[in-house]
Design an enzyme around this catalytic site. Structure first.
Site, PDB file in Angstrom:
ATOM      1  N   ASP A 189       0.957  -1.203   0.052  1.00  0.00           N
ATOM      2  CA  ASP A 189       0.047   0.058  -0.048  1.00  0.00           C
ATOM      3  C   ASP A 189       1.110   1.187  -0.015  1.00  0.00           C
ATOM      4  O   ASP A 189       1.889   1.378   0.798  1.00  0.00           O
ATOM      5  CB  ASP A 189      -0.950  -0.064   1.567  1.00  0.00           C
ATOM      6  CG  ASP A 189      -1.899   1.358   1.289  1.00  0.00           C
ATOM      7  OD1 ASP A 189      -2.532   1.322   0.409  1.00  0.00           O
ATOM      8  OD2 ASP A 189      -1.542   2.159   2.191  1.00  0.00           O
ATOM      9  N   GLU A 274      -1.714  -1.408  -5.726  1.00  0.00           N
ATOM     10  CA  GLU A 274      -3.027  -0.786  -6.216  1.00  0.00           C
ATOM     11  C   GLU A 274      -2.857  -0.339  -7.657  1.00  0.00           C
ATOM     12  O   GLU A 274      -1.908   0.574  -7.803  1.00  0.00           O
ATOM     13  CB  GLU A 274      -3.463   0.103  -5.101  1.00  0.00           C
ATOM     14  CG  GLU A 274      -5.012   0.340  -5.394  1.00  0.00           C
ATOM     15  CD  GLU A 274      -5.531   1.281  -4.040  1.00  0.00           C
ATOM     16  OE1 GLU A 274      -6.808   1.588  -4.145  1.00  0.00           O
ATOM     17  OE2 GLU A 274      -4.607   1.631  -3.417  1.00  0.00           O
ATOM     18  N   ASP A 355      -3.149   1.650   6.840  1.00  0.00           N
ATOM     19  CA  ASP A 355      -2.249   1.487   5.869  1.00  0.00           C
ATOM     20  C   ASP A 355      -2.175  -0.082   5.812  1.00  0.00           C
ATOM     21  O   ASP A 355      -2.181  -0.796   4.924  1.00  0.00           O
ATOM     22  CB  ASP A 355      -1.066   2.171   5.852  1.00  0.00           C
ATOM     23  CG  ASP A 355      -1.247   3.587   5.744  1.00  0.00           C
ATOM     24  OD1 ASP A 355      -2.389   4.012   5.021  1.00  0.00           O
ATOM     25  OD2 ASP A 355      -0.564   4.402   6.279  1.00  0.00           O
TER      26      ASP A 355
END
Length: 398
Positions: A189, A274, A355
């Site tokens: 992340d 992502e 996170d």
């Protein structure tokens, strides 16, 4: 199964003599001129609904050299001129395939100064590189060795805005081979407080390279704005000083990302990230500077091509996947969650670090792709990259 050698570009700094610098500057100008002429010719032909390809522009180049106004094109090596026509052909191919916008004209002040030489345009012997139209080899600082027995297929010479000269040699590197397969997988992340948060719980600090030199950069830009506009030497010096600070920031950022991505690729078989639209995110004026300094796009690109080199897999989970708001313990989806909320507690009683929880959810979604191919939908063409299906957040009833 036979494996093909990976071609790598080895970039070095060099210090040209005055004659070499003048020759290369002429070559850069001629490359820019030929590229713009060919682009204008192809654009005019496009308006007339005529087709002009590389062979046609190559024939045009031969004719241009015979005219009085463009006879100076004969003073430089023909190899970089032919290569720029090939680059233009590639640009049009990308445009027609809807991978890029329509090619743009090269600017004398803003475009990158570079020239590409193929094997017929240079000589590489005993560790010395001599370009066409030059009597002496380039004074290269060999900061790292080339692969043993390497023979460059192309050589690209460039000069950056700070006035530094670089040469890039494209060689086959037999040392780049797929690594031994492992069972480890990691969810990644990205963020601003921490550059990366891994599903293992590790948080990697954001170096904020631009912030460290912000005061020096602001002062240099202020001095540049005070100089008179034009081609004066004082303005050129001030512009070069600003460029040197930007180059220092970019070099440190690139070095940190290379070390970080190499470590992640070597330690993990599967890396789940992502699929962020950084181009849209930088439109946020409050976060644009911090997002640009984090260089998330460069991070992803490095992960993807290094994973392709070493036999790893990079999976990009769809940008609409609610990784931060989904409880990684029970799967409950939370409501709105502003960015200032860094920890939250789910209805099941589990307290999450925002996170770390997002990294856990990304890993789970990526592993679902590898196991059952859960609705894979590609977002962009990328080596080894996949994107998990889009998952919209359900609206809560009032």
């Amino acid at each position: 199964m036979a494996t093909t050698c990976v071609k790598r570009a080895f970039k070095y700094r060099f210090y040209p003599t005055d004659a070499q610098a003048a020759e290369l500057s002429r070559t850069f100008g001629c490359v820019r001129k030929v590229y713009n002429l060919a682009l204008a010719a192809r654009t005019d032909a496009w308006a007339r609904q005529e087709r002009v390809n590389y062979n046609a522009t190559s024939a045009m180049l031969t004719a241009w050299k015979k005219t009085g106004d463009l006879a100076f094109l004969n003073d430089v090596s023909s190899v970089p001129l032919q290569q720029c026509l090939r680059h233009l052909q590639t640009a049009f191919s990308n445009f027609f395939a809807k991978r890029a916008k329509y090619p743009r004209f090269k600017s004398k002040k803003k475009s990158r100064k570079s020239a590409e030489y193929t094997t017929s345009g240079f000589r590489f012997r005993a560790g010395e590189l001599t370009l066409a139209k030059m009597a002496q080899p380039l004074d290269i600082v060999w900061s790292r060795p080339l692969p043993e027995g390497a023979s460059p297929s192309t050589v690209t010479v460039s000069q950056d805005a700070a006035g530094r000269w670089f040469v890039s040699l494209l060689c086959e590197d037999p040392a780049v081979k797929p690594l031994a397969a492992t069972d480890s997988a990691v969810g990644i992340d990205v963020g601003l407080d921490h550059l990366l948060t891994l599903s293992t719980g590790e948080k990697i600090a954001n170096p904020r390279h631009e912030r460290k030199d912000r005061a020096r950069l602001a002062k240099a830009q202020q001095n540049l704005s005070r100089t008179a506009k034009g081609d004066g030497s004082n303005r050129a010096k001030a512009r070069r000083k600003v460029a040197r600070i930007h180059a220092r920031i970019a070099d440190r950022r690139r070095d940190h990302l290379h070390k970080l991505t190499t470590r992640l690729v070597r330690e993990n078989q599967t890396l789940v990230i992502e699929d962020l639209t950084v181009r849209n995110m930088v439109k946020n004026r409050s976060l644009a500077r911090a997002i640009s300094d984090a260089a998330w796009s460069d991070l992803r690109s490095m992960l993807e091509y290094k994973a392709a080199w070493y036999g790893r897999e990079v999976i990009a989970v769809d940008r609409f996947f609610p990784s931060s708001k989904l409880c990684s313990h029970c799967g409950t989806l939370q409501g709105m969650m502003p960015l200032n909320v860094r920890t939250w507690t789910c209805e099941c009683g589990t307290t999450h670090d925002r996170d770390v929880n997002a990294a856990h959810n990304l890993l789970a979604a990526g592993l679902a792709v590898t196991v059952c191919g859960a609705g894979v939908r590609p977002q962009r063409s990328s080596p080894g990259g996949q994107s998990a299906t889009k998952q919209k957040t359900p609206r809560r009833k009032p």
